[in-house]
Design a protein around this motif. Structure first.
Motif, short mmCIF file in Angstrom:
data_model
loop_
_atom_site.label_atom_id
_atom_site.label_comp_id
_atom_site.label_asym_id
_atom_site.label_seq_id
_atom_site.Cartn_x
_atom_site.Cartn_y
_atom_site.Cartn_z
N LEU A 160 0.83 -1.21 0.00
CA LEU A 160 0.00 0.00 0.00
C LEU A 160 0.86 1.26 0.00
N VAL A 161 0.22 2.37 -0.26
CA VAL A 161 0.93 3.65 -0.35
C VAL A 161 0.75 4.40 0.97
N ASP A 162 1.87 4.69 1.63
CA ASP A 162 1.81 5.32 2.96
C ASP A 162 2.03 6.82 2.94
N LEU A 163 2.10 7.39 1.76
CA LEU A 163 2.54 8.79 1.64
C LEU A 163 1.75 9.73 2.55
N VAL A 164 0.43 9.67 2.51
CA VAL A 164 -0.41 10.56 3.32
C VAL A 164 -0.36 10.12 4.78
N TRP A 165 -0.44 8.83 5.00
CA TRP A 165 -0.46 8.25 6.36
C TRP A 165 0.78 8.65 7.14
N ILE B 260 -7.58 7.17 8.91
CA ILE B 260 -7.22 6.58 7.61
C ILE B 260 -7.28 5.05 7.69
N ASP B 261 -6.73 4.50 8.75
CA ASP B 261 -6.76 3.03 8.91
C ASP B 261 -8.19 2.50 8.98
N ILE C 299 -10.92 3.92 7.70
CA ILE C 299 -11.55 4.04 6.37
C ILE C 299 -11.03 2.92 5.46
N ALA C 300 -9.70 2.76 5.43
CA ALA C 300 -9.10 1.76 4.53
C ALA C 300 -9.60 0.35 4.87
N SER D 238 1.74 -1.03 9.93
CA SER D 238 2.62 -0.44 8.93
C SER D 238 2.46 -1.01 7.53
N SER E 279 4.86 -1.11 3.28
CA SER E 279 4.68 0.26 2.84
C SER E 279 5.38 0.55 1.53
N ASN E 280 4.81 1.42 0.81
CA ASN E 280 5.43 1.91 -0.42
C ASN E 280 5.37 3.41 -0.42
N GLY E 281 5.67 4.00 0.66
CA GLY E 281 5.66 5.44 0.65
C GLY E 281 5.72 5.99 2.05
N ARG F 21 -4.69 4.71 1.82
CA ARG F 21 -4.04 3.51 2.34
C ARG F 21 -4.86 2.23 2.14
N VAL F 22 -5.74 2.29 1.14
CA VAL F 22 -6.44 1.06 0.75
C VAL F 22 -5.41 0.23 -0.02
N VAL G 262 8.65 8.60 -3.29
CA VAL G 262 8.28 7.21 -2.97
C VAL G 262 9.25 6.25 -3.66
N PHE H 42 12.53 2.95 1.40
CA PHE H 42 11.66 2.75 2.57
C PHE H 42 11.93 1.41 3.25
#
Lengths: 163, 446
Positions: A67-72, A83-84, A86-87, A158, A161-163, B21-22, B381, B386
């Protein structure tokens, strides 16, 4: 629960090993004895389906999705929790609908006469086992959602993560 | 509803879900199913959801992914990564930057028995990073070296990205694998040159290590037979046609298992751990594949691909101008998106464009992997960065990015070189059809 998930992972992991061994044995027999293992191809792909769906269930429980962690990463604790939540809700709804839709297809296969090519083993039970993996994925994502809601989930949030 | 509008909403929804984060696979699947439903009814869309996941997970072609992942996990668990780094250290450790070169060599060697960049970076972070820091290497530089070296995992065969590209474009995967060999070796050589110049400019970042005797050096190579045997077994089998690519993956996994057991380095619990690790990685990847398939059906019905092809092929900028535009798009996407998802989402769109412009499908596969490689280490990214940060928490992301920058520059040069000289990528796959290859096959009786 952790022990149950670990057992499921071991069984599904063993299915991966079975695919590798079937392939190895099949190629070796083909060149050494011009023979083949009956149904190795069908069994391999059916085992693969079971392993992957049950693997997805375990990944859902452990939240080891890609998943993309950029905002998180840039959010504060309260927003991270939002966020967790909602996801995980989205994941739960999606997996539930997917399991429901796959159910129809699975029961069709169960009632049909579909069988493997050589041994004529019924394909339905394999599909049922795989489908149960999707049900487990939905249930485990609900469990994770409840834990998150109560703020008691034992697993890391966690992910891969990809971000 | 207007198809173009729905396509735009679909893409937007996908990025929003990813930002929330979906999981990436589900973030692709949801707009795919809903978009399909909006355009052709929710009955057919839900039917799609009831069929696609099962057909994807039971597609034998995809068995290549778990099998190559398993091969890498077993090889790593049985200590092959440590042996590779140990040999590199014995031969290069005394040079300035020698441990960095050893890490690159070890990454390249490990890439030859493992198909994932993330796995290569994660493994080498545990094996090489502590040794480099103990020897007084700058943490940011050391982590940057491993982040860059990790990218070799998807260029040097076997490679999960080549597998996915091959399946999606119906390009021969064994040709793609051979096409990646020379660009991968070129990458290693260029990284070594970068390290050499960095060492001259910043000698304090990478002190010289101890000199090993020639006896120690040769002894360090003894353990490498397993890596070479596994690599030759898998690639040789494909090259000579003894087994197909899908079979090669299973053969490689069992080969790694047999070697590990024979060397008494794989015990029951270690094998089980490798199986569980492979299962988790495979499940995560396959969820993305399922999502990409569902999103792909949606894109097909919007005719987005045809429109993109028509638009790009009529641009007055020439074939290489379009290629540059597409690569620029990859850099942008790579900054916000997972590499697997990027490949699965974009290849069905850009591949027809490239074919219409007359490019070689195998060569374009290499170029795509190069673009992905850059995405894996470029800010903001870079998944390899990471991964290393998650293992070495005391090295900040900023320091790792600073450390990896020279290698990003090197990769950009490599990308230009590969674009300018397609022969670098194509010479080995083309050699598969030469009389020499036919002679080898006939000698072996295949």
């Amino acid at each position: 629960m952790d022990r149950l998930i670990a057992s499921v992972e071991r069984i599904a992991g063993a299915a991966l090993l079975a695919i590798a061994l079937l392939t190895f044995a099949s190629v070796t027999l083909r060149y050494l004895f011009s023979a083949q293992i009956p149904d190795w191809f069908d069994l391999s792909k059916l085992l693969q389906g079971i392993a992957i769906f049950w693997g997805i269930a375990c990944v859902c429980y452990r939240n080891e999705h890609i998943l993309v962690d950029l905002v998180w990463e840039k959010s504060n604790e309260a927003n991270r929790r939002r966020i967790d939540l909602i996801a995980t809700t989205v994941v739960f709804i999606f997996l539930t609908v997917m399991a429901y839709m796959l159910a129809a297809k699975t029961f069709q296969v169960l009632q049909s006469t579909q069988a493997t090519s050589d041994l004529r083993l019924p394909v339905g039970p394999f599909h049922l086992m795989a489908w149960l993996g999707t049900v487990a994925a939905a249930v485990l994502s609900l469990l994770r959602l409840i834990h998150l809601w109560r703020d008691t989930h034992p697993q890391s949030t966690s992910g891969q993560s990809n971000g | 509803m207007d198809k173009d509008l729905v396509a735009v909403i679909g893409f937007t929804a996908m990025f929003v879900l990813m930002a929330l984060r979906v999981p990436i696979g589900i973030a692709m699947a949801i707009p795919g199913v809903i978009g399909y439903g909006l355009l052709s009814g929710f009955g057919p869309a839900l039917n799609l959801l009831g069929q696609v996941p099962m057909s994807v997970v039971t597609d034998y072609n995809f068995s290549v992914i778990p099998m190559f992942v398993l091969m890498g996990a077993l090889a790593s668990t049985s200590g092959m990564s440590k042996e590779l780094f140990g040999a590199g250290n014995a031969w290069f450790g005394h040079l300035r930057g020698g441990l960095s070169m050893a890490a690159i060599a070890a990454c390249g060697g490990f890439a030859a028995i493992n198909g994932s960049s993330v796995a290569t970076a994660a493994t080498m972070s545990k094996v090489a990073l502590p040794e480099m820091r103990k020897a007084g290497y700058d943490g940011g530089h050391a982590a940057g070296v491993i982040a860059a070296g990790g990218t070799l995992g998807i260029m040097i065969p076997p490679s999960v990205i080549f597998v996915l590209y091959g399946i999606m474009t119906e390009t021969d995967i064994s040709r793609l694998f051979f096409a990646g060999v020379l660009p991968g070796l070129l990458g290693m050589a260029m990284y070594a040159v970068v390290i050499y110049f960095l060492g001259r400019k910043y000698p304090e970042m990478m002190p010289r290590g101890q000199v090993h005797s020639s006896g120690e050096r040769w002894a360090s190579l003894r353990g490498l037979w397993a890596v070479f045997l596994l690599f030759i077994f898998v690639l040789g089998g494909m090259y000579t046609g003894v087994f197909t690519t899908t079979e090669a993956a299973g053969m490689g996994a069992v080969g790694a298992l047999i070697i590990g057991i024979a060397r008494r380095q794989l015990t029951g619990p270690l094998i089980m751990q490798a199986l569980v690790d492979s299962l988790r990685v495979t499940a995560s990847i396959m969820l993305i594949v399922i999502g990409a398939f569902l999103f792909g059906y949606f894109l097909t019905i919007t005719q987005f691909t045809q429109k993109a092809v028509a638009f790009l092929t009529t641009l007055p900028i020439g074939a290489y101008g379009v290629l540059a535009l597409i690569l620029f798009g990859y850099f942008i996407l790579g900054a916000i998106m997972d590499e697997l998802a990027m490949i699965l989402l974009t290849v069905p769109i850009v591949f027809p464009v490239m074919m219409k412009l007359g490019f070689d499908p195998v060569w374009f596969g290499v170029i795509i992997v190069m673009a992905v490689t850059l995405g894996m280490i470029c800010p903001p990214v870079g998944i390899n960065v990471f991964v290393i940060n998650s293992i070495a928490r005391d090295i900040s992301l900023q320091r790792i990015y600073r450390g990896v920058m020279p290698f990003i520059a090197s990769d950009l040069v490599r990308l230009v070189v590969l674009c300018a000289f397609p022969a670098i990528s194509l010479v080995l796959p083309n050699a598969m059809d030469t009389p020499f290859a036919q002679i080898i096959k006939s000698i072996l009786g295949f």
